[in-house]
Design a protein around this motif. Structure first.
Motif, PDB file in Angstrom:
ATOM      1  N   GLY A 178       0.722  -1.241   0.192  1.00 61.18           N
ATOM      2  CA  GLY A 178      -0.156  -0.043  -0.072  1.00 61.18           C
ATOM      3  C   GLY A 178       0.850   1.142   0.059  1.00 61.18           C
ATOM      4  N   PHE A 179       1.868   1.177   0.797  1.00 63.54           N
ATOM      5  CA  PHE A 179       2.793   2.432   0.963  1.00 63.54           C
ATOM      6  C   PHE A 179       3.411   2.566  -0.412  1.00 63.54           C
ATOM      7  N   LEU A 180       3.804   1.798  -0.948  1.00 66.94           N
ATOM      8  CA  LEU A 180       4.609   1.474  -2.355  1.00 66.94           C
ATOM      9  C   LEU A 180       3.472   2.067  -3.509  1.00 66.94           C
ATOM     10  N   LEU A 181       2.223   1.318  -3.445  1.00 65.44           N
ATOM     11  CA  LEU A 181       1.398   2.013  -4.486  1.00 65.44           C
ATOM     12  C   LEU A 181       0.971   3.325  -4.346  1.00 65.44           C
ATOM     13  N   ARG A 182       0.986   3.860  -3.176  1.00 65.81           N
ATOM     14  CA  ARG A 182       0.513   5.135  -2.831  1.00 65.81           C
ATOM     15  C   ARG A 182       1.471   6.424  -3.608  1.00 65.81           C
ATOM     16  N   HIS A 183       2.726   5.774  -3.351  1.00 69.17           N
ATOM     17  CA  HIS A 183       3.810   6.545  -3.806  1.00 69.17           C
ATOM     18  C   HIS A 183       4.330   6.409  -5.289  1.00 69.17           C
ATOM     19  N   SER A 184       4.047   5.344  -5.825  1.00 66.36           N
ATOM     20  CA  SER A 184       4.405   5.060  -7.326  1.00 66.36           C
ATOM     21  C   SER A 184       3.235   5.352  -8.125  1.00 66.36           C
TER      22      SER A 184
ATOM     23  N   ALA B  78       4.510  -1.098 -10.934  1.00 67.30           N
ATOM     24  CA  ALA B  78       5.737  -0.699 -10.125  1.00 67.30           C
ATOM     25  C   ALA B  78       5.554  -0.939  -8.982  1.00 67.30           C
ATOM     26  N   ALA B  79       4.512  -0.807  -8.205  1.00 68.63           N
ATOM     27  CA  ALA B  79       4.675  -1.286  -6.602  1.00 68.63           C
ATOM     28  C   ALA B  79       4.924  -2.544  -6.435  1.00 68.63           C
ATOM     29  N   ASP B  80       4.539  -3.620  -7.307  1.00 69.08           N
ATOM     30  CA  ASP B  80       4.751  -4.866  -7.165  1.00 69.08           C
ATOM     31  C   ASP B  80       6.240  -5.134  -7.452  1.00 69.08           C
ATOM     32  N   ASP B  81       6.704  -4.405  -8.449  1.00 64.67           N
ATOM     33  CA  ASP B  81       8.094  -4.429  -8.676  1.00 64.67           C
ATOM     34  C   ASP B  81       8.978  -4.171  -7.716  1.00 64.67           C
TER      35      ASP B  81
ATOM     36  N   ALA C 199      11.861  -0.043   1.445  1.00 59.50           N
ATOM     37  CA  ALA C 199      10.938   0.454   0.631  1.00 59.50           C
ATOM     38  C   ALA C 199      11.026   1.808   0.054  1.00 59.50           C
ATOM     39  N   HIS C 200      11.107   2.719   1.086  1.00 58.34           N
ATOM     40  CA  HIS C 200      11.454   4.048   0.837  1.00 58.34           C
ATOM     41  C   HIS C 200      12.791   4.270  -0.104  1.00 58.34           C
ATOM     42  N   HIS C 201      13.936   3.677   0.016  1.00 61.45           N
ATOM     43  CA  HIS C 201      15.260   3.503  -0.823  1.00 61.45           C
ATOM     44  C   HIS C 201      14.685   3.073  -2.269  1.00 61.45           C
ATOM     45  N   GLN C 202      14.058   2.077  -2.302  1.00 63.00           N
ATOM     46  CA  GLN C 202      13.388   1.334  -3.597  1.00 63.00           C
ATOM     47  C   GLN C 202      12.859   2.307  -4.454  1.00 63.00           C
TER      48      GLN C 202
ATOM     49  N   GLU D 233       4.330   5.349   6.858  1.00 63.62           N
ATOM     50  CA  GLU D 233       3.603   4.821   7.840  1.00 63.62           C
ATOM     51  C   GLU D 233       3.946   4.900   9.251  1.00 63.62           C
ATOM     52  N   PRO D 234       3.194   5.300  10.244  1.00 62.85           N
ATOM     53  CA  PRO D 234       3.656   5.598  11.673  1.00 62.85           C
ATOM     54  C   PRO D 234       4.049   4.196  12.173  1.00 62.85           C
TER      55      PRO D 234
END
Length: 183
Positions: free
Chosen positions: A24-30, A35-38, A68-71, A93-94
């Protein structure tokens, strides 16, 4: 994406617990499912590649979010959407643990380097749970003086922790993640 049978149980456990929120984090940002799955696959691959250290982590969730942030940043660089001059806006995410709970190892390493009065009040009030009023009574201080001393000690300790633990704050100013094993 599920954990492979030949991975360590600590990786499987952490992955199952946090995979959904990482995605979810990666999907929101990508902004893109593929792309999120990659990116998510890259996070999993890093966890497996660092399995010896990963299994020693006190807070694997924070490590996974940091990776994840660095990816995501790396993906932005590859796509030339980010030049590196400014950090892209990203909301973490907190953590479910309080900052004191999630930083206990780093605090224990940093506290001996603090002034004795700072170390004492933080140890007693924040780590051992002594009430500030009781601390004031035991140290012949007023309650307002104790509160002020604790606030200043926390500020100074916070500065040491930022230096020593690579703390990352979210947009609300709360600790998202940190490097638990930095010196």
């Amino acid at each position: 994406m599920t954990a492979k049978p030949n991975t360590h149980p600590c990786i499987e456990s952490a992955w199952q617990a946090h995979r959904g929120e990482l995605r979810g984090f990666l999907l929101r940002h990508s902004g893109d499912r593929d792309a999120a799955d990659d990116l998510l696959q890259g996070v999993y691959t890093k966890a497996v590649a660092h399995r010896a250290n990963f299994c020693q982590l006190d807070y694997p969730r924070a490590w996974l979010f940091r990776v994840a942030h660095h990816q995501w940043i790396d993906q932005q660089r590859r796509a030339r959407r980010w030049t590196g001059e400014e950090t892209p806006e990203i909301a973490f995410e907190p953590q479910t643990a309080t900052p004191v709970e999630s930083l206990v190892d780093c605090i224990n390493r940093a506290l001996p380097g603090c002034a004795p009065d700072d170390a004492d009040i933080i140890q007693r009030c924040d780590l051992e749970g002594m009430r500030q009023a009781d601390y004031a009574t035991h140290h012949d201080l007023s309650l307002p003086a104790t509160k002020a001393r604790l606030r200043r000690a926390r500020q100074r300790l916070g500065e040491r922790l930022i230096e020593r633990c690579d703390i990352i704050f979210d947009e609300q100013g709360l600790i998202c993640c940190h490097s638990a094993h930095r010196g």
